[in-house]
Write a protein that holds these residues in place. Sequence first.
Motif, PDB file in Angstrom:
ATOM      1  N   PHE A  99       0.837  -1.204   0.000  1.00  0.00           N
ATOM      2  CA  PHE A  99       0.000   0.000   0.000  1.00  0.00           C
ATOM      3  C   PHE A  99       0.877   1.261   0.000  1.00  0.00           C
ATOM      4  CE2 PHE A  99      -3.242  -3.035   1.557  1.00  0.00           C
ATOM      5  CZ  PHE A  99      -4.254  -2.737   0.665  1.00  0.00           C
ATOM      6  N   THR A 100       2.014   1.179   0.699  1.00  0.00           N
ATOM      7  CA  THR A 100       2.946   2.314   0.685  1.00  0.00           C
ATOM      8  C   THR A 100       3.415   2.586  -0.744  1.00  0.00           C
ATOM      9  OG1 THR A 100       3.668   1.741   2.906  1.00  0.00           O
ATOM     10  CG2 THR A 100       5.133   3.159   1.636  1.00  0.00           C
ATOM     11  N   GLU A 101       3.698   1.507  -1.462  1.00  0.00           N
ATOM     12  CA  GLU A 101       4.130   1.629  -2.859  1.00  0.00           C
ATOM     13  C   GLU A 101       3.045   2.343  -3.690  1.00  0.00           C
ATOM     14  OE1 GLU A 101       7.094   0.378  -3.921  1.00  0.00           O
ATOM     15  OE2 GLU A 101       6.801   0.904  -6.025  1.00  0.00           O
ATOM     16  N   LEU A 102       1.797   1.961  -3.479  1.00  0.00           N
ATOM     17  CA  LEU A 102       0.695   2.613  -4.204  1.00  0.00           C
ATOM     18  C   LEU A 102       0.636   4.105  -3.863  1.00  0.00           C
ATOM     19  CD1 LEU A 102      -0.190  -0.210  -5.085  1.00  0.00           C
ATOM     20  CD2 LEU A 102      -2.531   0.381  -4.473  1.00  0.00           C
ATOM     21  N   ARG A 103       0.771   4.388  -2.580  1.00  0.00           N
ATOM     22  CA  ARG A 103       0.723   5.804  -2.163  1.00  0.00           C
ATOM     23  C   ARG A 103       1.874   6.584  -2.782  1.00  0.00           C
ATOM     24  NH1 ARG A 103      -1.198   3.779   2.846  1.00  0.00           N
ATOM     25  NH2 ARG A 103      -3.360   4.452   3.124  1.00  0.00           N
ATOM     26  N   ASN A 104       3.075   5.982  -2.742  1.00  0.00           N
ATOM     27  CA  ASN A 104       4.246   6.676  -3.300  1.00  0.00           C
ATOM     28  C   ASN A 104       4.049   7.022  -4.766  1.00  0.00           C
ATOM     29  OD1 ASN A 104       5.527   6.544  -0.877  1.00  0.00           O
ATOM     30  ND2 ASN A 104       6.838   4.791  -1.407  1.00  0.00           N
TER      31      ASN A 104
ATOM     32  N   GLN B 127      -4.324   4.052  -7.358  1.00  0.00           N
ATOM     33  CA  GLN B 127      -5.510   3.536  -6.690  1.00  0.00           C
ATOM     34  C   GLN B 127      -5.511   2.017  -6.768  1.00  0.00           C
ATOM     35  OE1 GLN B 127      -7.949   5.425  -5.166  1.00  0.00           O
ATOM     36  NE2 GLN B 127      -6.413   7.033  -5.508  1.00  0.00           N
ATOM     37  N   VAL B 128      -6.373   1.376  -5.995  1.00  0.00           N
ATOM     38  CA  VAL B 128      -6.618  -0.049  -6.202  1.00  0.00           C
ATOM     39  C   VAL B 128      -7.550  -0.151  -7.404  1.00  0.00           C
ATOM     40  CG1 VAL B 128      -7.703  -2.124  -5.265  1.00  0.00           C
ATOM     41  CG2 VAL B 128      -6.261  -0.704  -3.806  1.00  0.00           C
ATOM     42  N   ARG B 129      -7.107  -0.893  -8.424  1.00  0.00           N
ATOM     43  CA  ARG B 129      -7.869  -0.921  -9.667  1.00  0.00           C
ATOM     44  C   ARG B 129      -9.253  -1.542  -9.492  1.00  0.00           C
ATOM     45  NH1 ARG B 129      -7.122  -0.909 -15.210  1.00  0.00           N
ATOM     46  NH2 ARG B 129      -8.639  -2.225 -16.269  1.00  0.00           N
TER      47      ARG B 129
ATOM     48  N   LEU C  88      -2.831  -5.121  -6.861  1.00  0.00           N
ATOM     49  CA  LEU C  88      -3.701  -4.037  -6.369  1.00  0.00           C
ATOM     50  C   LEU C  88      -3.856  -2.966  -7.453  1.00  0.00           C
ATOM     51  CD1 LEU C  88      -2.391  -3.524  -2.696  1.00  0.00           C
ATOM     52  CD2 LEU C  88      -4.610  -4.474  -3.358  1.00  0.00           C
ATOM     53  N   ALA C  89      -2.747  -2.623  -8.096  1.00  0.00           N
ATOM     54  CA  ALA C  89      -2.767  -1.500  -9.035  1.00  0.00           C
ATOM     55  C   ALA C  89      -3.273  -1.880 -10.421  1.00  0.00           C
ATOM     56  CB  ALA C  89      -1.370  -0.894  -9.150  1.00  0.00           C
TER      57      ALA C  89
ATOM     58  N   LEU D 239       1.612  -1.124 -15.694  1.00  0.00           N
ATOM     59  CA  LEU D 239       0.763   0.074 -15.781  1.00  0.00           C
ATOM     60  C   LEU D 239       0.686   0.565 -17.229  1.00  0.00           C
ATOM     61  CD1 LEU D 239       1.921   1.918 -12.538  1.00  0.00           C
ATOM     62  CD2 LEU D 239      -0.393   1.058 -12.986  1.00  0.00           C
ATOM     63  N   ARG D 240       1.750   0.353 -17.977  1.00  0.00           N
ATOM     64  CA  ARG D 240       1.730   0.782 -19.382  1.00  0.00           C
ATOM     65  C   ARG D 240       0.884  -0.150 -20.258  1.00  0.00           C
ATOM     66  NH1 ARG D 240       6.938   2.050 -17.885  1.00  0.00           N
ATOM     67  NH2 ARG D 240       7.903   0.225 -18.828  1.00  0.00           N
ATOM     68  N   ARG D 241       0.437  -1.271 -19.701  1.00  0.00           N
ATOM     69  CA  ARG D 241      -0.400  -2.214 -20.465  1.00  0.00           C
ATOM     70  C   ARG D 241      -1.890  -1.994 -20.186  1.00  0.00           C
ATOM     71  NH1 ARG D 241       3.896  -2.281 -21.739  1.00  0.00           N
ATOM     72  NH2 ARG D 241       5.206  -3.834 -22.738  1.00  0.00           N
ATOM     73  N   GLU D 242      -2.214  -0.852 -19.650  1.00  0.00           N
ATOM     74  CA  GLU D 242      -3.587  -0.532 -19.271  1.00  0.00           C
ATOM     75  C   GLU D 242      -4.611  -0.876 -20.362  1.00  0.00           C
ATOM     76  OE1 GLU D 242      -5.197   0.403 -16.622  1.00  0.00           O
ATOM     77  OE2 GLU D 242      -7.067   0.895 -17.646  1.00  0.00           O
TER      78      GLU D 242
END
Lengths: 470, 196
Positions: free
Chosen positions: A44-49, A53-55, A156-157, B181-184
């Motif tokens: 979650f820290t990685e997402l915040r950094n 969002q959680v997809r 998550l992402a 993320l680039r494969r969105e």
Amino acid sequence: MNNRPRTLFQKIWDAHVVSQAQDAPAILYIDLQLVHEVTSPQAFTELRNRSLQVRRPDRTVATVDHSIPTYDRTLPIQDALAAKQLDMMYANARDFGIRIYDRMSDKQGIVHVIGPELGLTQPGMTIVCGDSHTSTHGAFGTLAFGIGTSEVAMVLATQTLLQRKPKTMNVRVDGILANGVTAKDIILALIAKIGVDGGTGHAVEYSGSAIRAQTMEGRMTICNMSIEGGARAGMIAPDETTFNYVAGREFAPKGADWDAAVARWRQLPTDDGAEYDAVVELDANALEPMITYGNNPGMGIPITGRVPDPDAMGDHHQKAALRKALQYMDLQPGKSLIGHPVNVVFIGSCTNSRIGDLRLAANIMKGKRVADNVRVMVVPGSQQVKRQAEQEGLDVIFRQAGAEWREAGCSMCIAMNGDELKSGEYSISTSNRNFEGRQGKGGRTMLASPLTAAASALSGVVTDPRSVLS
Amino acid sequence: MEPIKKFTGKTVGLPSTDVDTDQIIPARYLKATDKKGMGEVLFYDWRYDENGDPKPEFILNQPHSQNATILVAGNNFGCGSSREHAPWALQGYGFQAIISTQFADIFRNNSLKNGLLPIVVDKETHEQLLDLAAEDPELELSVDLETQTLGLPDGRRVEFPIDPFSKECLLNGVDELGYLLRRENEIEQYETANAK
Ligand code: SF4
């Protein structure tokens, strides 16, 4: 897709490949991610950094199980670090919009117990969790595997993972289990046979008459420990037993959706003529209750067997490993374990904490007392299992026998929450890992089935459960 | 992630087979909510006694092991729990590469994602490396990821396998999350097609 016969694994894999570039791992779609407090904070820290969002919060479910105390839920948490970790899980769930079964929830439990129990786990899915025993969910004909925290962040992402396709292994278990022999003994015998790295790089499919005859709970016990044989995943083709288990659960499809789902699920079993990269066979008729003597789950013997001799090992590394294990366990080669004193009996963990496991143990302990000087802990896998057991009066049987009846959690399986062995103590544990210090620094774990654990609780020494079953 | 290309480093041996991640970092240290300080608890129960004093016989406590960056480990290193805290602890201590005959799947994945290089060698080379590490406290090995080779003190170079994608990621410091993320678009198409 072509018409070549395919395995269960191949079918689920094919249906989830988002794309596959040359010389790169596949991008695999993940249907469900389960999250717990220990392996998710840094994700979650990685997402915040990265301001992500959680997809798909709708495909993400969290609970707390590892560091949660198993004493009365109305009491405050004494361990400040554990309390902080739990609070962080709650905050992350709240901030990212994820459903969570928290400490006070009546549906809280070990992540691999509640997924199936809530009907979240369904055939044909891909399921991940930052936890190696995610293989448990494979019992439903899902592709389910453990991942690290970096990968938790990726799912998550993006709801996807980069995955290299594993090889496949078919473990065939045919025959009928004798009285006193359980699913746990099947998997312990398999790991003793193939070793703790025997399944490395493989997704294992269990099949054969002895697997078909298992309840869903037994199948979960088997798939759960696939990782202890090194396998990436363990799976079992869905059948009527599977559908009957899933039907009517909270998140299971309903009405017309249910019929459509079952029709789809019936297509999942491995086609005739499909090939595996490896095949291993195990004769269920010949199995006995199993017990481990060493510091990895492959160091197991039939309970009537004898502790092996390091000098008889061919490879010098194996010799050294066995010698080290016997020293840690303070056991002698050539001796039987039957009659060896036990200090603690632990009945619980994602391997053996479901209602069927508790019934097996209660059946042996009913109307009896556990031996003096033995601490017996019974820790249900979830609050739902706990309630069910209480409705059946199992808690009374355990309490009257002198055992402790606790709240749900991982507890002494991993000893993060204060439930632990003292140095030098021996336990018989229905969990999945007998690594050095796993149940407490210096503690000595012997893994076995709920039947063996309960029989040994009564006598205070390692006991063949067949001697107390009629 | 920092790119890796070449490095030479002090090498130590830990021949135990089937070292599980509970040994690499015991579960009681998993209550951390960040990645700090994990190097200090690496192999804690093998490294320290009940009083928290270093056990002199353990390899990482020997004077010559200080500043080691390469570990020659026994077969099936990193089995058991999926905790990524294991590679974090190894890196926190200073290790950049682990050499073995086989790694457990999840540990290998976790290591690659953090730029800790898992190097697989054949049994014979493995035995030689363990012997060398035991005989020569000052042993240094060199690693060249570009040519996928390990350089021994006698000048010999041993090739090691690594899949092209991981190699590319490590050489260029590409992070997999960024890649995904680039494969969105592809992910969205998949979701639409599968009504997910
Ligand atoms: S019960 Fe044990 S093995 Fe299962 S998830 Fe909890 S700690 Fe892991």
